[in-house]
Design a protein around this motif. Structure first.
Motif, PDB file in Angstrom:
ATOM      1  N   SER A  36      -9.717   0.406  -3.217  1.00 19.87           N
ATOM      2  CA  SER A  36      -9.775  -1.040  -3.486  1.00 19.87           C
ATOM      3  C   SER A  36     -11.101  -1.631  -3.026  1.00 19.87           C
ATOM      4  O   SER A  36     -11.774  -1.084  -2.153  1.00 19.87           O
ATOM      5  CB  SER A  36      -8.627  -1.761  -2.772  1.00 19.87           C
ATOM      6  N   ASN A  37     -11.442  -2.758  -3.596  1.00 18.12           N
ATOM      7  CA  ASN A  37     -12.632  -3.477  -3.152  1.00 18.12           C
ATOM      8  C   ASN A  37     -12.373  -3.984  -1.727  1.00 18.12           C
ATOM      9  O   ASN A  37     -11.440  -4.760  -1.498  1.00 18.12           O
ATOM     10  CB  ASN A  37     -12.908  -4.654  -4.084  1.00 18.12           C
ATOM     11  N   SER A  44       0.838  -1.191   0.000  1.00 19.66           N
ATOM     12  CA  SER A  44       0.000   0.000   0.000  1.00 19.66           C
ATOM     13  C   SER A  44       0.874   1.242   0.000  1.00 19.66           C
ATOM     14  O   SER A  44       1.854   1.322   0.748  1.00 19.66           O
ATOM     15  CB  SER A  44      -0.909   0.019   1.237  1.00 19.66           C
ATOM     16  N   LYS A  69      -0.539  -2.741  -4.711  1.00 16.64           N
ATOM     17  CA  LYS A  69      -1.656  -3.663  -4.919  1.00 16.64           C
ATOM     18  C   LYS A  69      -2.948  -3.121  -4.357  1.00 16.64           C
ATOM     19  O   LYS A  69      -4.032  -3.354  -4.895  1.00 16.64           O
ATOM     20  CB  LYS A  69      -1.329  -5.014  -4.277  1.00 16.64           C
ATOM     21  N   TRP A  70      -2.854  -2.365  -3.228  1.00 17.26           N
ATOM     22  CA  TRP A  70      -4.048  -1.887  -2.544  1.00 17.26           C
ATOM     23  C   TRP A  70      -4.055  -0.369  -2.467  1.00 17.26           C
ATOM     24  O   TRP A  70      -2.995   0.271  -2.414  1.00 17.26           O
ATOM     25  CB  TRP A  70      -4.136  -2.462  -1.122  1.00 17.26           C
ATOM     26  N   SER A  71      -5.258   0.201  -2.425  1.00 12.82           N
ATOM     27  CA  SER A  71      -5.409   1.644  -2.285  1.00 12.82           C
ATOM     28  C   SER A  71      -6.688   1.947  -1.516  1.00 12.82           C
ATOM     29  O   SER A  71      -7.456   1.035  -1.176  1.00 12.82           O
ATOM     30  CB  SER A  71      -5.457   2.318  -3.660  1.00 12.82           C
ATOM     31  N   LEU A  75      -9.830  -7.003  -0.364  1.00 14.34           N
ATOM     32  CA  LEU A  75      -8.700  -6.586   0.457  1.00 14.34           C
ATOM     33  C   LEU A  75      -8.640  -7.361   1.773  1.00 14.34           C
ATOM     34  O   LEU A  75      -7.594  -7.898   2.134  1.00 14.34           O
ATOM     35  CB  LEU A  75      -8.797  -5.083   0.710  1.00 14.34           C
ATOM     36  N   PRO A  91      -3.744   5.649  -4.837  1.00 10.74           N
ATOM     37  CA  PRO A  91      -3.649   4.692  -5.950  1.00 10.74           C
ATOM     38  C   PRO A  91      -2.359   4.944  -6.729  1.00 10.74           C
ATOM     39  O   PRO A  91      -2.205   5.990  -7.353  1.00 10.74           O
ATOM     40  CB  PRO A  91      -4.891   5.007  -6.797  1.00 10.74           C
TER      41      PRO A  91
END
Length: 549
Positions: free
Chosen positions: A234-235, A218, A229-231, A239, A224
């Motif tokens: 994100s869903n 992150s 991979k994550w922000s 996550l 983003p």
């Protein structure tokens, strides 16, 4: 065999790059050959590693896949986030970290009649906000992650304990989240209510204080970024399927330097903020922070090393008022979505400035379903309440009362990581300073403080209840315009100065003087709003009566 693997790894790196070879020649001596090879490229980590309690731990202690990474730099090593890794050396701290209060009840709501924010008032005050679905009291750090999976307001009821209600009879101990729960809908990632009486309010930001499992993937503030991979956007279901540990040790302890630290990005932003004064920036004796960019994976990722152990800052990674959700820009009326940085924000100010801060940030959480007022949904401003309190000014940190020094079975002193109510060990907490008192005496003092506070809270809620009635009366009478706007503004003030305290933990003890003043402000604001509305209704009725004559 391990030494042979290390030697092969070194040879592989030397063959890969002349630059790496030169760097390796200048690298500081390490007790482990693979670590020396790592430092050839990661000199900043090597500098942190030198001369501290962890200097004899090879990189492979916490990183897996280092051999593959050395032969192919694109093969990134993994980082162990499992607190058991730390527990192999820090057994006492690890054991107490996952201890639970035997008197703590699972799924005990703050809305219960004998609790801090009882219904029916709470649901009316929160309008249609998701917290009306389930407003849980804290259980223990051991359950910091799993309870969030299970709360009715989080994921719409999709996650359930494998053992059903029997799970809630357990009493602490370390476990992985997925050892205890299951996803009843593994075939979809839809974040929506799946069962009656639930909400789907959880999002990626609210998980950053529950677990550090995903911090390596992150970017700073959840922006983003390519490679992350994550922000923030994100869903959330996808996550959290990758989260398995609650409150990892590396939240507060740097594994490379063994120094105290914070990793919560919004707190790092808050303590370095220059656009608005904070409790930290205005503190005369603040602990220095050294912010480091650890973004070695193609994007910015920050940590802050503390100049000394400071439990007030460490605890402030979670125990603060924060924003972690979409909202509304009151200046434009436009929605604020998760791609906006304001959805990951720590004000780090006290209750006297919180409304002004959110005006500065131009953010409001939700519109009340009865009054139409734009309101701030308070979280748990424990640090801000404690800051500048009587105990804080005396130099007493959070750990002194919640994680005191204790002795193990061998008579060795260590810091208990059982972050619980000081009532659990008054001898090690209160009586360390109040030496002329007894445990019974201090317990009665705490009981008296809480009883007084609860009475003031109920007074405020009574005044706000009258305000809600007045809003309904005004609506029925057809009142519009300036009286409604004035009353809405006063409602916002009353709400802030009421919920600030019900959202907190132990507010009645942390700063009773500030609580009394703030609740009085809430009461006065609610009464003022009520008067404006009822005066408007009376004036309209009088006007209608005169028109008939």
């Amino acid at each position: 065999m391990r030494k042979m693997n290390n030697l092969l790894s070194i040879l592989a790196v030397l063959a890969l790059s002349g630059t790496a070879s030169a760097a390796l020649a200048q690298a500081p001596a390490q007790p482990n050959a693979a670590s020396a090879t790592c430092v050839a490229c990661h000199s900043n980590i090597g500098a942190m590693h030198q001369g501290n309690k962890h200097q004899n731990l090879p990189c492979a202690t916490c990183h897996e896949g280092t051999d593959k990474h050395l032969t192919n730099p694109k093969q990134k090593p993994t980082v162990s986030m499992n607190p058991q890794q730390c527990g192999t050396c820090h057994a006492d701290q690890f054991k107490t970290m996952y201890q639970a209060n035997p008197h703590s009840i699972a799924r005990n709501s703050k809305k219960n009649s004998d609790s801090i924010a009882p219904n029916p008032f709470f649901d009316e005050a929160l309008g249609a906000h998701g917290f009306t679905k389930e407003h849980n009291l804290l259980r223990a750090h051991a359950y910091g992650a799993v309870d969030q999976f299970l709360a009715d307001r989080s994921f719409g009821g999709r996650f359930v304990p494998k053992d059903g209600w029997l799970f809630f009879g357990e009493n602490g101990g370390f476990f992985g989240v997925w050892d205890k729960i299951k996803d009843t809908m593994p075939d979809n990632n839809q974040q929506k209510p799946h069962k009656p009486g639930t909400a789907a309010a959880a999002n990626p930001v609210c998980w950053t204080c529950k677990s550090s499992d995903l911090m390596m993937d992150s970017a700073y503030l959840g922006d983003p970024k390519a490679g992350a991979k994550w922000s923030r956007a994100s869903n959330p279901v996808e996550l959290v399927r990758n989260i398995n540990h609650a409150l990892n040790c590396n939240l507060c302890h740097d594994p490379h330097s063994a120094q105290p630290r914070v990793i919560r990005d919004a707190l790092i932003q808050a303590v370095t903020r220059t656009d608005y004064p904070t409790l930290y920036s205005e503190s005369a004796n603040k602990t220095p922070v050294d912010v480091k960019d650890m973004g070695l994976r193609g994007f910015t990722r920050k940590i802050a090393i503390l100049g000394k152990p400071d439990s007030k800052l460490m605890c402030a990674q979670c125990h603060v008022e924060y924003n972690c959700n979409p909202g509304t820009d009151p200046a434009t009326g436009k929605p604020i979505k998760m791609d906006d940085a304001r959805t990951n924000l720590f004000p780090l100010v006290d209750v006297t400035k919180i409304d002004d801060f959110y005006k500065h940030a131009s953010f409001k959480d939700f519109k009340h379903n009865q009054t139409g007022a734009l309101l701030t949904k308070m979280q748990h401003p424990d640090t801000e309440i404690y800051w500048n309190s009587t105990h804080d000014k005396a130099g007493v940190g959070c750990a002194a009362c919640h994680m005191p020094k204790v002795k193990n079975e061998k008579g060795e002193t260590y810091t208990s990581h059982w972050a619980t109510n000081p009532r659990a060990y008054v001898q090690e907490t209160c009586l360390q300073c109040h030496k002329d008192k007894t445990e019974e005496h201090m317990t009665r003092v705490m009981d008296a403080q809480k009883a007084y506070y609860m009475g003031k809270l109920r007074e405020t809620e009574g005044a706000m209840s009258q305000m809600f009635i007045a809003f309904r009366e005004a609506k029925d009478a057809g009142i519009t315009g300036e009286p409604i706007k004035q009353a809405q503004d006063l409602h916002s003030v009353a709400h802030t100065n009421w919920e600030w305290w019900t959202a907190a933990n132990g507010a009645w003890f942390h700063n009773p003087q500030q609580a009394q003043a703030s609740l009085a402000k809430a009461t006065d604001s609610a009464k003022a709003a009520t008067k404006i509305l009822r005066d408007a209704v009376a004036a309209k009725v009088q006007g209608q009566q005169q028109a008939k004559k």
